[in-house]
Enzyme design. Structure first.
Site, mmCIF file in Angstrom:
data_model
loop_
_atom_site.group_PDB
_atom_site.id
_atom_site.type_symbol
_atom_site.label_atom_id
_atom_site.label_comp_id
_atom_site.label_asym_id
_atom_site.label_seq_id
_atom_site.Cartn_x
_atom_site.Cartn_y
_atom_site.Cartn_z
ATOM 1 N N HIS A 264 -9.904 -22.413 7.699
ATOM 2 C CA HIS A 264 -10.506 -23.109 6.558
ATOM 3 C C HIS A 264 -9.456 -23.403 5.489
ATOM 4 O O HIS A 264 -8.459 -22.674 5.383
ATOM 5 C CB HIS A 264 -11.590 -22.243 5.907
ATOM 6 C CG HIS A 264 -12.875 -22.173 6.679
ATOM 7 N ND1 HIS A 264 -13.469 -20.979 7.019
ATOM 8 C CD2 HIS A 264 -13.695 -23.140 7.151
ATOM 9 C CE1 HIS A 264 -14.603 -21.222 7.673
ATOM 10 N NE2 HIS A 264 -14.759 -22.528 7.765
ATOM 11 N N CYS B 196 -15.108 -15.542 1.944
ATOM 12 C CA CYS B 196 -16.156 -15.790 2.946
ATOM 13 C C CYS B 196 -17.377 -14.912 2.747
ATOM 14 O O CYS B 196 -18.473 -15.265 3.169
ATOM 15 C CB CYS B 196 -15.629 -15.511 4.345
ATOM 16 S SG CYS B 196 -13.924 -15.899 4.581
HETATM 17 C C1 CIR Z 1 -15.905 -18.112 11.764
HETATM 18 O O1 CIR Z 1 -15.030 -18.390 12.582
HETATM 19 O O2 CIR Z 1 -16.721 -18.933 11.364
HETATM 20 C C2 CIR Z 1 -15.955 -16.702 11.230
HETATM 21 N N1 CIR Z 1 -15.544 -15.789 12.238
HETATM 22 C C3 CIR Z 1 -15.105 -16.549 9.997
HETATM 23 C C4 CIR Z 1 -15.578 -17.387 8.845
HETATM 24 C C5 CIR Z 1 -14.727 -17.221 7.628
HETATM 25 N N2 CIR Z 1 -15.284 -17.936 6.531
HETATM 26 C C6 CIR Z 1 -14.599 -18.463 5.542
HETATM 27 O O3 CIR Z 1 -13.370 -18.486 5.583
HETATM 28 N N3 CIR Z 1 -15.264 -19.028 4.549
#
Ligand code: CIR
Length: 260
Positions: A168, A255
């Site tokens: 991201h 996140c």
């Molecule tokens: C994913 O790959 O969607 C999750 N394992 C990690 C999401 C992390 N979210 C973020 O950076 N906002």
């Protein structure tokens, strides 16, 4: 006047589900330890509360392994919220589970209807604009739909690019105050933060870039002494939280909450 870019009265979090060990990851860094993640999550929530904010802690959702990463489900602005449309197929259904909580706290709630995709982790809201990085999860159509919603409300959207091989946009940067950004050198080198004051993560500490400024605190992952020391010498009050287990799933400090 309240600086909406880092002053918040509330946050939403969701407890990790046992299924989190099946969460998405770009590479295998070992199985996350659920009990350790629970302890880290509890400390994260306690640190948010320490600033005086109310934290709404939602129950775990076993059917969605990545649902602890609530940031990707919505964009919370000061006058409205927008429900996202995650580009990860296993995460699309998380949004409906978040929607009632968002609707309970906002009078105006919009939805990204598609066909484009957009995840909250690709959006950095500063005091002057909303920066959105296109990525494997966020495409130009998703950005365009969000732009159409927020531009009439007076927001400026700027589309940038999440670096290749970075999950991201905010994996590599965070807002420290209205005009200061913490960024990896590789992201700042793209020029996307020209006009801001940029502080770089220390050499070899790229994983420290995903921090949050939450009221008086900068909350960052533990284990990055160069970056933590730099932030303290710049005058920030820093709290470090163990992130070893979420890191195995490409998750970090931003996140784990929606802040508004
Ligand atoms: C994913 O790959 O969607 C999750 N394992 C990690 C999401 C992390 N979210 C973020 O950076 N906002």
């Amino acid at each position: 006047m309240m600086d909406h870019s880092y002053e918040f009265t509330r946050a939403i979090t969701r407890k990790p589900a046992r299924s989190v060990i099946d969460g998405l990851r770009a590479e295998d860094l070992g199985m996350p330890d659920f009990d350790q993640m629970m302890r880290d999550h509890a400390q994260y929530v306690a640190t948010l509360r320490e600033t005086g904010a109310e934290v709404i802690e939602l129950e775990a959702l076993e059917e969605f392994p990545d649902s602890v990463f609530v940031e990707d489900d919505a964009l919370c602005l000061h006058d409205c919220a927008i429900l996202m449309r995650p580009g990860a197929p296993t995460r699309l259904g998380e949004v409906a589970m978040m929607a009632p909580t968002i609707r309970a706290h906002y009078k105006e709630v919009f939805e990204i209807a598609g066909p484009g995709f957009i995840e909250g982790g690709d959006i950095l809201t500063t005091s002057r604009e909303i920066l959105i990085g296109t990525s494997a999860r966020t495409d130009a159509a998703g950005v365009a739909e969000l732009r159409g919603i927020v531009t009439p409300r007076g927001y400026t959207v700027r589309e940038v690019q999440t670096p290749a091989d970075v999950l991201h946009f905010k994996t590599d940067c965070s807002l420290l105050d209205g005009s200061t950004i913490l960024s990896t050198k590789r992201l700042a080198a793209s020029g996307c933060f020209d006009g801001y004051r940029v502080l770089h993560t220390a050499h070899g500490e790229e994983a420290a870039a995903n921090a949050i400024r939450f009221n008086g605190l900068v909350i960052m992952a533990a284990g990055f002494p160069g970056t933590a020391g730099m932030l303290r010498s710049e005058g920030f009050e820093v709290r470090e939280i163990n992130n070893s287990e979420c890191a195995k799933l490409d998750g970090g400090m931003s996140c784990l909450s929606l802040r508004f």
